[in-house]
Design a protein around this motif. Structure first.
Motif, PDB file in Angstrom:
ATOM      1  N   ILE A 284       0.847  -1.187   0.000  1.00  0.00           N
ATOM      2  CA  ILE A 284       0.000   0.000   0.000  1.00  0.00           C
ATOM      3  C   ILE A 284       0.884   1.238   0.000  1.00  0.00           C
ATOM      4  O   ILE A 284       1.758   1.390   0.869  1.00  0.00           O
ATOM      5  CB  ILE A 284      -0.945   0.020   1.217  1.00  0.00           C
ATOM      6  N   ARG A 285       0.664   2.105  -0.968  1.00  0.00           N
ATOM      7  CA  ARG A 285       1.478   3.320  -1.077  1.00  0.00           C
ATOM      8  C   ARG A 285       1.050   4.319  -0.004  1.00  0.00           C
ATOM      9  O   ARG A 285      -0.129   4.617   0.155  1.00  0.00           O
ATOM     10  CB  ARG A 285       1.340   3.930  -2.471  1.00  0.00           C
ATOM     11  N   MET A 286       2.045   4.845   0.699  1.00  0.00           N
ATOM     12  CA  MET A 286       1.793   5.773   1.798  1.00  0.00           C
ATOM     13  C   MET A 286       2.021   7.214   1.326  1.00  0.00           C
ATOM     14  O   MET A 286       2.916   7.491   0.532  1.00  0.00           O
ATOM     15  CB  MET A 286       2.722   5.460   2.974  1.00  0.00           C
ATOM     16  N   TYR A 287       1.192   8.106   1.850  1.00  0.00           N
ATOM     17  CA  TYR A 287       1.268   9.516   1.492  1.00  0.00           C
ATOM     18  C   TYR A 287       1.354  10.370   2.750  1.00  0.00           C
ATOM     19  O   TYR A 287       0.928   9.943   3.840  1.00  0.00           O
ATOM     20  CB  TYR A 287       0.037   9.929   0.670  1.00  0.00           C
ATOM     21  N   GLU A 288       1.853  11.586   2.588  1.00  0.00           N
ATOM     22  CA  GLU A 288       2.067  12.453   3.742  1.00  0.00           C
ATOM     23  C   GLU A 288       0.776  12.794   4.463  1.00  0.00           C
ATOM     24  O   GLU A 288       0.782  13.035   5.671  1.00  0.00           O
ATOM     25  CB  GLU A 288       2.789  13.729   3.306  1.00  0.00           C
ATOM     26  N   TRP A 289      -0.363  12.828   3.737  1.00  0.00           N
ATOM     27  CA  TRP A 289      -1.627  13.175   4.398  1.00  0.00           C
ATOM     28  C   TRP A 289      -2.106  12.070   5.352  1.00  0.00           C
ATOM     29  O   TRP A 289      -3.029  12.276   6.113  1.00  0.00           O
ATOM     30  CB  TRP A 289      -2.710  13.469   3.372  1.00  0.00           C
ATOM     31  N   MET A 290      -1.463  10.908   5.305  1.00  0.00           N
ATOM     32  CA  MET A 290      -1.846   9.830   6.208  1.00  0.00           C
ATOM     33  C   MET A 290      -1.295  10.028   7.615  1.00  0.00           C
ATOM     34  O   MET A 290      -1.737   9.360   8.556  1.00  0.00           O
ATOM     35  CB  MET A 290      -1.365   8.490   5.643  1.00  0.00           C
TER      36      MET A 290
ATOM     37  N   GLU B 270      -5.571   2.049   8.499  1.00  0.00           N
ATOM     38  CA  GLU B 270      -6.394   3.142   9.013  1.00  0.00           C
ATOM     39  C   GLU B 270      -5.505   4.218   9.605  1.00  0.00           C
ATOM     40  O   GLU B 270      -4.447   3.934  10.176  1.00  0.00           O
ATOM     41  CB  GLU B 270      -7.355   2.601  10.073  1.00  0.00           C
ATOM     42  N   HIS B 271      -5.924   5.453   9.472  1.00  0.00           N
ATOM     43  CA  HIS B 271      -5.218   6.566  10.098  1.00  0.00           C
ATOM     44  C   HIS B 271      -6.225   7.665  10.397  1.00  0.00           C
ATOM     45  O   HIS B 271      -7.327   7.698   9.828  1.00  0.00           O
ATOM     46  CB  HIS B 271      -4.095   7.089   9.182  1.00  0.00           C
ATOM     47  N   SER B 272      -5.879   8.546  11.285  1.00  0.00           N
ATOM     48  CA  SER B 272      -6.783   9.640  11.637  1.00  0.00           C
ATOM     49  C   SER B 272      -6.918  10.598  10.457  1.00  0.00           C
ATOM     50  O   SER B 272      -5.998  10.756   9.653  1.00  0.00           O
ATOM     51  CB  SER B 272      -6.271  10.387  12.871  1.00  0.00           C
ATOM     52  N   LEU B 273      -8.076  11.237  10.370  1.00  0.00           N
ATOM     53  CA  LEU B 273      -8.333  12.148   9.265  1.00  0.00           C
ATOM     54  C   LEU B 273      -9.245  13.264   9.747  1.00  0.00           C
ATOM     55  O   LEU B 273     -10.341  13.011  10.234  1.00  0.00           O
ATOM     56  CB  LEU B 273      -8.993  11.400   8.096  1.00  0.00           C
ATOM     57  N   GLU B 274      -8.752  14.475   9.642  1.00  0.00           N
ATOM     58  CA  GLU B 274      -9.524  15.635  10.053  1.00  0.00           C
ATOM     59  C   GLU B 274      -9.566  16.649   8.919  1.00  0.00           C
ATOM     60  O   GLU B 274      -8.744  16.627   8.005  1.00  0.00           O
ATOM     61  CB  GLU B 274      -8.900  16.283  11.297  1.00  0.00           C
ATOM     62  N   THR B 275     -10.545  17.543   8.981  1.00  0.00           N
ATOM     63  CA  THR B 275     -10.605  18.620   8.003  1.00  0.00           C
ATOM     64  C   THR B 275      -9.544  19.658   8.331  1.00  0.00           C
ATOM     65  O   THR B 275      -9.488  20.156   9.458  1.00  0.00           O
ATOM     66  CB  THR B 275     -11.986  19.287   7.995  1.00  0.00           C
ATOM     67  N   VAL B 276      -8.701  19.933   7.354  1.00  0.00           N
ATOM     68  CA  VAL B 276      -7.631  20.910   7.527  1.00  0.00           C
ATOM     69  C   VAL B 276      -7.840  22.012   6.491  1.00  0.00           C
ATOM     70  O   VAL B 276      -7.936  21.741   5.299  1.00  0.00           O
ATOM     71  CB  VAL B 276      -6.238  20.256   7.341  1.00  0.00           C
ATOM     72  N   VAL B 277      -7.918  23.253   6.965  1.00  0.00           N
ATOM     73  CA  VAL B 277      -8.102  24.395   6.075  1.00  0.00           C
ATOM     74  C   VAL B 277      -6.744  25.028   5.795  1.00  0.00           C
ATOM     75  O   VAL B 277      -6.030  25.416   6.732  1.00  0.00           O
ATOM     76  CB  VAL B 277      -9.070  25.428   6.668  1.00  0.00           C
TER      77      VAL B 277
ATOM     78  N   TYR C 120      -7.164  31.546  -1.742  1.00  0.00           N
ATOM     79  CA  TYR C 120      -8.318  30.714  -1.417  1.00  0.00           C
ATOM     80  C   TYR C 120      -8.064  29.963  -0.117  1.00  0.00           C
ATOM     81  O   TYR C 120      -6.912  29.641   0.213  1.00  0.00           O
ATOM     82  CB  TYR C 120      -8.595  29.693  -2.531  1.00  0.00           C
ATOM     83  N   SER C 121      -9.143  29.665   0.575  1.00  0.00           N
ATOM     84  CA  SER C 121      -9.093  28.766   1.726  1.00  0.00           C
ATOM     85  C   SER C 121      -9.576  27.401   1.252  1.00  0.00           C
ATOM     86  O   SER C 121     -10.736  27.254   0.841  1.00  0.00           O
ATOM     87  CB  SER C 121      -9.975  29.276   2.864  1.00  0.00           C
ATOM     88  N   ILE C 122      -8.690  26.426   1.304  1.00  0.00           N
ATOM     89  CA  ILE C 122      -8.970  25.085   0.790  1.00  0.00           C
ATOM     90  C   ILE C 122      -9.208  24.146   1.968  1.00  0.00           C
ATOM     91  O   ILE C 122      -8.344  24.007   2.836  1.00  0.00           O
ATOM     92  CB  ILE C 122      -7.792  24.561  -0.054  1.00  0.00           C
ATOM     93  N   SER C 123     -10.365  23.509   1.997  1.00  0.00           N
ATOM     94  CA  SER C 123     -10.675  22.536   3.048  1.00  0.00           C
ATOM     95  C   SER C 123     -10.314  21.139   2.551  1.00  0.00           C
ATOM     96  O   SER C 123     -10.942  20.617   1.628  1.00  0.00           O
ATOM     97  CB  SER C 123     -12.162  22.594   3.413  1.00  0.00           C
ATOM     98  N   TRP C 124      -9.297  20.565   3.152  1.00  0.00           N
ATOM     99  CA  TRP C 124      -8.808  19.239   2.780  1.00  0.00           C
ATOM    100  C   TRP C 124      -9.254  18.200   3.809  1.00  0.00           C
ATOM    101  O   TRP C 124      -9.254  18.454   5.005  1.00  0.00           O
ATOM    102  CB  TRP C 124      -7.281  19.213   2.748  1.00  0.00           C
ATOM    103  N   ARG C 125      -9.602  17.032   3.315  1.00  0.00           N
ATOM    104  CA  ARG C 125      -9.703  15.841   4.156  1.00  0.00           C
ATOM    105  C   ARG C 125      -8.816  14.789   3.495  1.00  0.00           C
ATOM    106  O   ARG C 125      -9.217  14.135   2.532  1.00  0.00           O
ATOM    107  CB  ARG C 125     -11.144  15.365   4.286  1.00  0.00           C
TER     108      ARG C 125
ATOM    109  N   ASP D 219     -14.169  21.553   0.149  1.00  0.00           N
ATOM    110  CA  ASP D 219     -14.794  22.868   0.048  1.00  0.00           C
ATOM    111  C   ASP D 219     -13.726  23.893  -0.301  1.00  0.00           C
ATOM    112  O   ASP D 219     -12.523  23.683  -0.025  1.00  0.00           O
ATOM    113  CB  ASP D 219     -15.478  23.265   1.357  1.00  0.00           C
ATOM    114  N   ILE D 220     -14.146  24.974  -0.922  1.00  0.00           N
ATOM    115  CA  ILE D 220     -13.255  26.092  -1.259  1.00  0.00           C
ATOM    116  C   ILE D 220     -13.982  27.385  -0.932  1.00  0.00           C
ATOM    117  O   ILE D 220     -15.177  27.538  -1.201  1.00  0.00           O
ATOM    118  CB  ILE D 220     -12.863  26.063  -2.751  1.00  0.00           C
ATOM    119  N   PHE D 221     -13.246  28.302  -0.351  1.00  0.00           N
ATOM    120  CA  PHE D 221     -13.798  29.635  -0.076  1.00  0.00           C
ATOM    121  C   PHE D 221     -12.795  30.690  -0.538  1.00  0.00           C
ATOM    122  O   PHE D 221     -11.600  30.513  -0.321  1.00  0.00           O
ATOM    123  CB  PHE D 221     -14.078  29.806   1.422  1.00  0.00           C
TER     124      PHE D 221
END
Length: 569
Positions: A455-461, A497-504, A514-519, A525-527
């Protein structure tokens, strides 16, 4: 697994939508000739023919239909794909060039070298699909040899210091158009400029043809075009920066990398990588890519979906060349801007089915037929219907190629190891893969045979990674960015599994903040939010908002019809 409350990345749904577009936005009375020009802002909405329909589109739409049909494993669309095949096989002329039929909406009949960059990939696919297709092979062979006879070969460099013989082939075309009746007329040109890069998009398909058939003329032509582009054309500076058309430059970049991989010459790979990295510096982290570099102020640029396809294709070539860091771009670009650039609603469209089709224009069910198309001009947060090319036939031909690349590479099986490269729900002969992004950081893999799972791992994990096999905690071995689960039994359940939160995150894109909402890997979302077709409305708990017909006031080329558009594409 928790209940999904955010919109998931589901490429098969995107493939299904675009297949509907590709098979309905065609003219049945003209053997399913595509409509490039769709005008949803007009009241009533319409689609109109223009010259490019029978120039590049019959090639690119053949590829597009083939790509999504393979993804969906369906026979649907086979008859339309065969129509595109018949169109491609017509209108060939001297020097193996493809021209077009003489329709009422066309003008001077000519072949564009840029357009041959769309025709040769279609021929390559035909040959790959049916190796015994002698007609496709003949056309491809004659096209390559015809192009080779038309280039200027620069053999000697004459300068104040003397004459020096060129050590390697250098080829360039004398012009960007070749008239069907008059050949090269140097008083005529397409008006696009940038002939070196526009004419060179055939590079990737030339290399691919060599790989398929070992056609040495094709490889020779690719090398000569590449050498001219990287040398005497002076199109790129020492950092591989340029001024001009990103779709052409990005496509050429993927061809350079592929040429380097095929010939073993690192300089081509590095040149392609340099071009990619420069375009990437102008793009957003989630795949908004400008149509031009340094032509307009960045905040006046729009994102042509063709450019996203080029970035995904080039990222794939770079990965194959050993630059695995580009998995991140491929993942983020595909699951964000690429699929957001697809039109999924048409509540704002005024349709009049009482108007008869004719004179190259169709009015019938445009609101239904336009669903699944891709925009030729997105802003960061919206598809603005007040802008011309809110839907573009060229992008509809290119986006499915990117979808197919991502789909094929997301889950792979090589030499006893199952690779999960991109989090996606996918069923293959070797495994069932499910994921819960962007609701939670969870994925499961159930192999159908004894194998290793990577499984390829990414920094957002993040670093809080939890893994199990059949419910029992497991610590995978790390090999580079891959988490390896060894000797997994058929039917066993691998979970990560890893934790995941909304990060703006605040990001400057298109010259604006822009304010980018990442999960994780998904933008939800984008504002500030855009108009008319707002993008990234991915929280399913929030009602989506779309414009009505009254909200859309077109300010662009309101009177464009087949004649005018034929001159602008």
């Amino acid at each position: 697994m928790s209940k999904q409350i955010y919109e998931k990345f589901e490429p098969l749904k995107n493939a299904r939508l675009v297949l509907g577009y590709l098979t309905s936005m065609v003219d049945e009375k003209a053997d399913n000739l595509p409509y490039w020009l769709v005008l949803p802002h007009k009241k009533p909405a319409e689609a109109a023919h223009c010259r490019v329909d029978d120039a590049e589109l019959v090639g690119s739409w053949y590829e597009a239909v083939d790509a999504v049909r393979k993804m969906l494993k369906t026979e649907e669309g086979a008859s339309v794909q065969q129509s595109f095949y018949r169109h491609v096989m017509k209108s060939w002329g001297e020097h193996g060039l493809r021209f077009h039929e003489q329709y009422p909406w066309t003008h001077t009949n000519h072949s564009s070298f840029h357009e041959m960059g769309y025709i040769l990939p279609a021929l390559n696919r035909m040959i790959e699909n049916h190796p015994g297709d002698q007609e496709a092979e003949m056309r491809a062979s004659e096209l390559v040899r015809g192009l080779r006879t038309l280039v200027i070969e620069r053999k000697v460099r004459t300068f104040w210091s003397g004459d020096n013989e060129e050590k390697e082939p250098i080829y360039e075309f004398p012009n960007d158009v070749y008239l069907k009746d008059d050949g090269f007329d140097m008083t005529r040109h397409s008006g696009r400029g940038e002939q070196a890069i526009r004419n060179a998009i055939v590079l990737h398909s030339l290399v691919r043809r060599y790989e398929i058939t070992k056609d040495e003329v094709s490889l020779d032509l690719a090398i000569g075009i590449a050498n001219h582009l990287l040398g005497p054309s002076r199109y790129f500076n020492y950092k591989m920066e340029f001024f001009g058309h990103i779709h052409s430059a990005g496509w050429v970049a993927s061809g350079l990398v592929r040429l380097g991989r095929t010939t073993g010459k690192q300089r081509y790979i590095l040149a392609g990588k340099g071009i990619y990295d420069y375009i990437r510096s102008l793009s957003s982290s989630f795949g908004w890519v400008p149509e031009y570099a340094q032509w307009h102020p960045l905040n006046e640029e729009h994102c042509e979906t063709c450019c996203i396809k080029d970035m995904i294709e080039c990222a794939n070539e770079l990965i194959l060349a050993g630059y695995e860091e580009y998995w991140k771009d491929m993942t983020l670009f595909a699951r964000n801007q690429l699929v957001e650039n697809q039109v999924k609603v048409s509540s704002y469209v005024v349709t009049d089915n009482t108007r008869p089709d004719g004179n190259g224009i169709t009015y019938r069910d445009i609101d239904k037929r336009m669903i699944g198309g891709f925009t030729g001009g997105a802003m960061v947060n919206s598809i603005s219907l007040s802008k011309f090319r809110s839907i573009a036939g060229c992008c509809v031909g290119m986006a499915p190629v990117a979808l197919e690349i991502v789909w094929d590479r997301s889950v792979e099986f090589h030499n006893g190891t199952l690779f999960i490269n991109i989090p996606v729900d996918k069923e293959t002969e070797q495994a069932s893969v499910t994921m819960d992004y962007p609701e939670s950081g969870y994925m499961s893999v159930m192999p159908k045979q004894h194998c290793h799972v990577a499984i390829r791992m990414y920094e957002w994990m993040g670093k809080d990674i939890r893994a199990k096999i059949d419910g029992t905690a497991y610590t995978p071995a790390m090999e580079g960015k891959l988490a390896i689960f060894r000797n997994v039994a058929a039917g066993a359940k691998v979970e990560l599994e890893h934790s995941l939160e909304t990060v703006v995150v605040t990001e400057t894109a298109r010259g604006e903040e822009y304010s980018i909402s990442w999960r994780g890997c998904d933008v939800v979302d984008i504002f500030p939010r855009g108009e008319h077709l707002r993008l990234y409305q991915r929280d399913l708990r929030v009602p989506k908002t779309y414009p009505s017909a009254e909200d859309v006031q077109f300010t662009g080329a309101a009177n464009y019809g087949p004649t005018q558009q034929a001159q602008t594409k």
